[in-house]
Design a protein around this motif. Sequence first.
Motif, PDB file in Angstrom:
ATOM      1  N   LEU A  89      13.826 -21.835 -31.496  1.00 55.26           N
ATOM      2  CA  LEU A  89      14.377 -21.226 -32.084  1.00 55.26           C
ATOM      3  C   LEU A  89      14.653 -19.879 -31.230  1.00 55.26           C
ATOM      4  O   LEU A  89      16.282 -19.554 -32.196  1.00 55.26           O
ATOM      5  CB  LEU A  89      13.601 -21.380 -33.554  1.00 55.26           C
ATOM      6  CG  LEU A  89      13.958 -20.514 -34.346  1.00 55.26           C
ATOM      7  CD1 LEU A  89      14.027 -21.336 -36.073  1.00 55.26           C
ATOM      8  CD2 LEU A  89      14.012 -18.977 -34.941  1.00 55.26           C
ATOM      9  N   PHE A  90      13.471 -18.860 -31.140  1.00 55.72           N
ATOM     10  CA  PHE A  90      14.063 -17.594 -31.263  1.00 55.72           C
ATOM     11  C   PHE A  90      14.500 -17.595 -29.702  1.00 55.72           C
ATOM     12  O   PHE A  90      15.972 -16.618 -30.015  1.00 55.72           O
ATOM     13  CB  PHE A  90      12.525 -17.260 -30.510  1.00 55.72           C
ATOM     14  CG  PHE A  90      11.934 -15.417 -30.981  1.00 55.72           C
ATOM     15  CD1 PHE A  90      11.906 -15.453 -32.770  1.00 55.72           C
ATOM     16  CD2 PHE A  90      12.056 -14.722 -30.444  1.00 55.72           C
ATOM     17  CE1 PHE A  90      12.024 -14.369 -33.303  1.00 55.72           C
ATOM     18  CE2 PHE A  90      11.819 -13.340 -30.618  1.00 55.72           C
ATOM     19  CZ  PHE A  90      12.069 -12.878 -32.240  1.00 55.72           C
ATOM     20  N   ILE A  91      14.758 -17.726 -28.920  1.00 51.66           N
ATOM     21  CA  ILE A  91      15.527 -17.671 -27.696  1.00 51.66           C
ATOM     22  C   ILE A  91      17.221 -18.068 -27.940  1.00 51.66           C
ATOM     23  O   ILE A  91      18.298 -17.387 -27.944  1.00 51.66           O
ATOM     24  CB  ILE A  91      15.040 -18.760 -26.585  1.00 51.66           C
ATOM     25  CG1 ILE A  91      14.192 -17.600 -25.790  1.00 51.66           C
ATOM     26  CG2 ILE A  91      16.104 -18.536 -25.294  1.00 51.66           C
ATOM     27  CD1 ILE A  91      13.318 -18.530 -24.926  1.00 51.66           C
ATOM     28  N   TYR A  92      17.510 -18.974 -28.803  1.00 49.76           N
ATOM     29  CA  TYR A  92      18.445 -19.724 -29.652  1.00 49.76           C
ATOM     30  C   TYR A  92      19.340 -18.640 -30.342  1.00 49.76           C
ATOM     31  O   TYR A  92      20.140 -18.322 -29.759  1.00 49.76           O
ATOM     32  CB  TYR A  92      18.298 -20.626 -29.623  1.00 49.76           C
ATOM     33  CG  TYR A  92      19.681 -21.942 -29.145  1.00 49.76           C
ATOM     34  CD1 TYR A  92      20.926 -21.923 -29.668  1.00 49.76           C
ATOM     35  CD2 TYR A  92      19.323 -23.230 -29.179  1.00 49.76           C
ATOM     36  CE1 TYR A  92      21.523 -23.058 -30.010  1.00 49.76           C
ATOM     37  CE2 TYR A  92      19.687 -24.080 -28.913  1.00 49.76           C
ATOM     38  CZ  TYR A  92      21.010 -23.888 -28.379  1.00 49.76           C
ATOM     39  OH  TYR A  92      21.928 -25.062 -29.133  1.00 49.76           O
ATOM     40  N   THR A  93      18.542 -18.151 -31.001  1.00 51.46           N
ATOM     41  CA  THR A  93      18.998 -17.617 -31.896  1.00 51.46           C
ATOM     42  C   THR A  93      19.236 -15.732 -31.536  1.00 51.46           C
ATOM     43  O   THR A  93      20.284 -15.137 -31.227  1.00 51.46           O
ATOM     44  CB  THR A  93      18.393 -17.059 -33.413  1.00 51.46           C
ATOM     45  OG1 THR A  93      16.995 -17.114 -33.045  1.00 51.46           O
ATOM     46  CG2 THR A  93      18.783 -18.363 -34.264  1.00 51.46           C
ATOM     47  N   LEU A  94      17.871 -15.709 -30.858  1.00 56.95           N
ATOM     48  CA  LEU A  94      18.440 -14.067 -29.900  1.00 56.95           C
ATOM     49  C   LEU A  94      19.639 -13.881 -28.544  1.00 56.95           C
ATOM     50  O   LEU A  94      20.025 -13.064 -28.505  1.00 56.95           O
ATOM     51  CB  LEU A  94      17.303 -13.892 -29.082  1.00 56.95           C
ATOM     52  CG  LEU A  94      16.698 -12.924 -30.756  1.00 56.95           C
ATOM     53  CD1 LEU A  94      15.099 -12.524 -30.167  1.00 56.95           C
ATOM     54  CD2 LEU A  94      17.019 -11.929 -31.471  1.00 56.95           C
TER      55      LEU A  94
ATOM     56  N   LEU B  84      12.334 -11.956 -36.834  1.00 57.59           N
ATOM     57  CA  LEU B  84      10.475 -12.464 -36.094  1.00 57.59           C
ATOM     58  C   LEU B  84       9.371 -12.596 -37.335  1.00 57.59           C
ATOM     59  O   LEU B  84       8.415 -13.075 -37.048  1.00 57.59           O
ATOM     60  CB  LEU B  84       9.891 -10.034 -36.560  1.00 57.59           C
ATOM     61  CG  LEU B  84      10.511  -9.854 -34.729  1.00 57.59           C
ATOM     62  CD1 LEU B  84      10.195  -8.512 -35.261  1.00 57.59           C
ATOM     63  CD2 LEU B  84       9.816 -10.803 -33.559  1.00 57.59           C
ATOM     64  N   PRO B  85       9.393 -12.193 -38.777  1.00 59.17           N
ATOM     65  CA  PRO B  85       8.464 -12.602 -39.468  1.00 59.17           C
ATOM     66  C   PRO B  85       8.507 -14.672 -38.999  1.00 59.17           C
ATOM     67  O   PRO B  85       7.357 -15.082 -39.690  1.00 59.17           O
ATOM     68  CB  PRO B  85       8.824 -12.271 -41.100  1.00 59.17           C
ATOM     69  CG  PRO B  85       9.336 -11.058 -40.580  1.00 59.17           C
ATOM     70  CD  PRO B  85      10.267 -11.716 -39.505  1.00 59.17           C
ATOM     71  N   PHE B  86       9.533 -14.881 -39.181  1.00 57.92           N
ATOM     72  CA  PHE B  86       9.734 -16.266 -39.335  1.00 57.92           C
ATOM     73  C   PHE B  86       9.418 -16.861 -38.085  1.00 57.92           C
ATOM     74  O   PHE B  86       8.690 -18.272 -38.000  1.00 57.92           O
ATOM     75  CB  PHE B  86      11.446 -17.045 -39.059  1.00 57.92           C
ATOM     76  CG  PHE B  86      11.511 -16.909 -41.146  1.00 57.92           C
ATOM     77  CD1 PHE B  86      11.094 -17.350 -41.725  1.00 57.92           C
ATOM     78  CD2 PHE B  86      12.202 -15.629 -41.134  1.00 57.92           C
ATOM     79  CE1 PHE B  86      11.915 -17.420 -43.296  1.00 57.92           C
ATOM     80  CE2 PHE B  86      12.730 -15.168 -42.961  1.00 57.92           C
ATOM     81  CZ  PHE B  86      12.224 -16.004 -43.548  1.00 57.92           C
ATOM     82  N   LEU B  87       9.305 -15.853 -36.640  1.00 59.41           N
ATOM     83  CA  LEU B  87       9.082 -16.607 -35.606  1.00 59.41           C
ATOM     84  C   LEU B  87       7.254 -16.993 -35.354  1.00 59.41           C
ATOM     85  O   LEU B  87       6.360 -18.012 -35.032  1.00 59.41           O
ATOM     86  CB  LEU B  87       8.849 -15.148 -34.861  1.00 59.41           C
ATOM     87  CG  LEU B  87       7.873 -15.238 -33.467  1.00 59.41           C
ATOM     88  CD1 LEU B  87       8.648 -17.089 -32.775  1.00 59.41           C
ATOM     89  CD2 LEU B  87       8.151 -14.274 -32.400  1.00 59.41           C
ATOM     90  N   PHE B  88       6.506 -15.305 -36.681  1.00 63.06           N
ATOM     91  CA  PHE B  88       5.064 -16.063 -36.768  1.00 63.06           C
ATOM     92  C   PHE B  88       5.133 -16.543 -37.516  1.00 63.06           C
ATOM     93  O   PHE B  88       3.936 -17.663 -37.579  1.00 63.06           O
ATOM     94  CB  PHE B  88       5.102 -14.321 -37.309  1.00 63.06           C
ATOM     95  CG  PHE B  88       4.258 -13.217 -36.125  1.00 63.06           C
ATOM     96  CD1 PHE B  88       3.452 -13.667 -34.912  1.00 63.06           C
ATOM     97  CD2 PHE B  88       5.426 -12.652 -36.001  1.00 63.06           C
ATOM     98  CE1 PHE B  88       3.444 -12.799 -34.252  1.00 63.06           C
ATOM     99  CE2 PHE B  88       5.038 -11.850 -34.983  1.00 63.06           C
ATOM    100  CZ  PHE B  88       4.478 -11.931 -33.947  1.00 63.06           C
TER     101      PHE B  88
END
Lengths: 500, 511
Positions: free
Chosen positions: A163-168, A141-145
């Motif tokens: 990035l977020f969807i892929y990793t999640l 999450l912090p890296f998202l921001f």
Amino acid sequence: MSLPLSIPLWLPAAAAFLGLFLPGVASRVLVILGALGTLAWSIWAILDFERSAKGLQDVTDQVWIKQLGIHYKLGVDGLNLFLIALAAFIFLACLVWAAMKEWENASLFFFFLGVAESAVLGALMAQDLALFVLFFDLMLLPFLFLAGIWGPEATRVAAITKLFIYTLVGSLLMLAAAIATGVLVAQHSGNDISFAFSDLAKTPLPKGSQEWIFLCFAAAFLVKMPAFPFHGWMPDGYRNMPLPVLAVFSAVLSKVAAYGFLRVVLPIFPDASAHFQDLMLVLGLGSILYGSAMAFTTSEARLVLGYSSIAQLGFIVLGIFALNGDGAQGAILQAVNHGLVVAPAFVIVAYLAERTHGSEDIRDMGGIAFRAPVLATLFLIVTFANLAMPGSSNFAGEFLILLGVFHSKLVIAAIAFTGVGLAAVYSLRLFIRTMHNRVGAEVVSRDISFREGLVLVPLVAVIVALAFVPQFALKKGAPSIDRAVGKAQLITQPEITAVK
Amino acid sequence: MVLAAISKPTIDWAGVSPIIALLGGSIVVLLAGLLRGRFIREQLVPFLTVVAFGATIGLGIWQWDEAKDLFVAKGSQGALRLDDLTLMITFIVAVTGIGAVLLSWRALAPREAAHGEYFALMLTSAAGMVILAAAQNLVTVFLGLELLSVPLYVLCATEMRRERSLESGLKYLIIGSVGSATFLYGLAFIYGGTGATDFRDIATSISGGAAHDSLLLTGIALTLVGLAFKASVAPFHQWTPDVYEGAPTPVTAWMAVATKAAAFGGLLRIMDVALIDAHADWAPAVAALAAVTIVVGNVGALSQSSLKRLLAWSSVAQAGYLLAGVVGASKLGVQATVFYLSIYLFMNIAAFAVIIARERETPFGDDLRAVAGIGTSRPLLAWPLTLAMLSLAGMPATAGFIGKFTLIDAASSAGYTWLGIVIVIGSMISLAYYLKVVAAIWMRPAAVAAEVTTTADGSPRLAGADPAAERADWEVTLVAVLAGAAIVVFGVIPSPLLNLAADAGKSLGLF
């Protein structure tokens, strides 16, 4: 006496939270002090560790959510000790590095970095599956921001979404699999539901359940590493993170994924680990070959490092799924080594870019060594470590990994040896194209300043130090690591008594 | 001369007191609204409404852990049941009510529709919700459903000079009536199949062999469909985006949370008390509905740029997640559903409060542009909305994570692990649109207001924009911040709320 683990765990986040309410400079100092405290604790923990070689130490075990059987259980053993120290060290170095730069809305930036450190440490310390999954997802999450707010404006939103969807995708499958594990174990054992690793490992699940659960966990870990062919988010993700953030991300987060295999998957799903051993070895091999080839052909400096990370993590996967003590020890050692190598490499990329008017393309670089001998020397050390020069700690790591694979799968080991050679090719190419050759058109070379050295020299110094005493890391970790692979090793090689 | 032997039911006044507080409050509020003073209408009436909701909560706490039948007439088991499930739904409804009153306080809708009527309707629908959740008789179930629906139809249309509001009310009325009719038809079939209207008599009859009666099965299906309309479960969700978008935003917030809580309360009681022995018949159907709803809701939300429509589609998806708790007909399932309903309250109230604040501050209405760039300019609004989005997506350290965890736990304990996987796949899809909002808040520059002051046909501004004044109201920010804080607090310390939900789970006598 020992300190409750919660203190070093939450110190960075607490400092970061307080920093939110302070003006820019004070917030930086506070976050750095927090990270420094955690690093000091981790060094002390390493020195203090030897008093007993069995089981977890400094355990904190409280029931967090009774209704769901989730424990707030933290602990340190040989498996995570050095990774915790690695995380604490790299975060501190990158915080110091970031503190020397100007950031818009700086206290928010350092807040997210502090939270990221606590989340990573939490994932490494957690001794409860649900807690591990929580921290594992939280650390993204912090890296998202960080990427989304401070990345390049034109591309950042698309990149972080990817990035977020892929990793999640991986992580959320892991969440479902983790809950199913808890529920199934409770049903099989007849006990109340509990997610503590120690409770889960007691009751082996039937092979069929283990297999699909294994695949969900593997998806999460392989995407996070990333390993070929799950690396689709990597190029865009890497391009859109500010370099200090990227250095942490690449050096630390991928290691948590590798660690997850040893902590969660091998002890709790040994049958499935043995069943999918070949598949995982082939994936590891594919990562080595693909990563090396891409690192050799791309011209963006940060992607050279990105693809080389894929290759290095391929080695780590090989080591883990050799399913024996040598391979796993090599994997942990290599995880620490790679973290220590890739972080200064990103620092160097940033310094190089400052000498080429911001370009990170290695075609624009060249001849920088001419007026920057100190920088060139430091870079050379990093390069040698990256290509696993005999004498470096990386050599010891790769050697152990290959030894382990050699014992279990000869053919795989033979192909993997080429990866060692390929590492030399791409590492030296990066060094030669930037440091030697004709001076690039836009290059204004100068040696590193004191401030620059303050970040880079300690990072390189640790690489050198570890080169002399790699066995230091190995000896303390060995019993725990052997235990982690023990069950799976018994299945693949029943003739060996697993725990030495 | 005796005309008819009406046996008067015995009434447990203490048990009925929460409902009396709501209905009595609505009368008081309605009368107070008739007074002429501007202060009375604009300040006292909302205050009295909050008092009524507060009294409901207080009386509910007083009655906590009681389990008793209310209105027991001779030969019946009582029209309503007061137990911890009823009370949990009551608390959710009342807390939402307080939030919605604060959000409505200085909104346009009550000014146009008259304050007394607006807030009285809100209290009446709240009473309907409590009755729906408490009802243990086919007749009172329907009574509760209608008592909650009719005031809502009116509330949707309270911004009388805005076409979309009227359209929303009318649409809700028509589709809601179809839902009610279907529901009533289903209840009639159940009565036909079992010969009883009391839930426990129905259960006795079903375990006595009526389980495969085709009348009963038809009845179950139609009942399920009727409640699916109210809870916006796909494929009966089509009204949701339009009604959510058109209704005044405080009303949307009110019905999004409270109606859903009541509908699920009613659903749990019907399914887990009356129809528990037909579990094998309805569980696969509910599981299929849940899977379809999760996919439809999340995919539908992907392309929305209106925040209210986005939340409407997301509420469809969330209804699907909630159904996963119903499927198992277990203590754990009820606990998971009730827990998720209570955190759903905070997530949605936080989001709607921010939308309302931005509707009042910017000319963009509820468009995504209204929240662009508020990360730097309005952190007190940016954080609650961010937390709401992350929590709805099920990110860790927010209550949504624990909520998803309990639901997946309940589903896989009941043998529906595949449904747990559908939930996480839904969460993956949902990330795409929740992230869009987060990205707008933090990563995009604030939109320039000048370009959209009028639309092509000359009407000023976007739907939902309050033309009165561009202002920031403290109570809206307060609601957003409190709800945002609750999201984090219950994400880190969920045990107290989980314990309450577990008490509710125990009250139905399930395993």
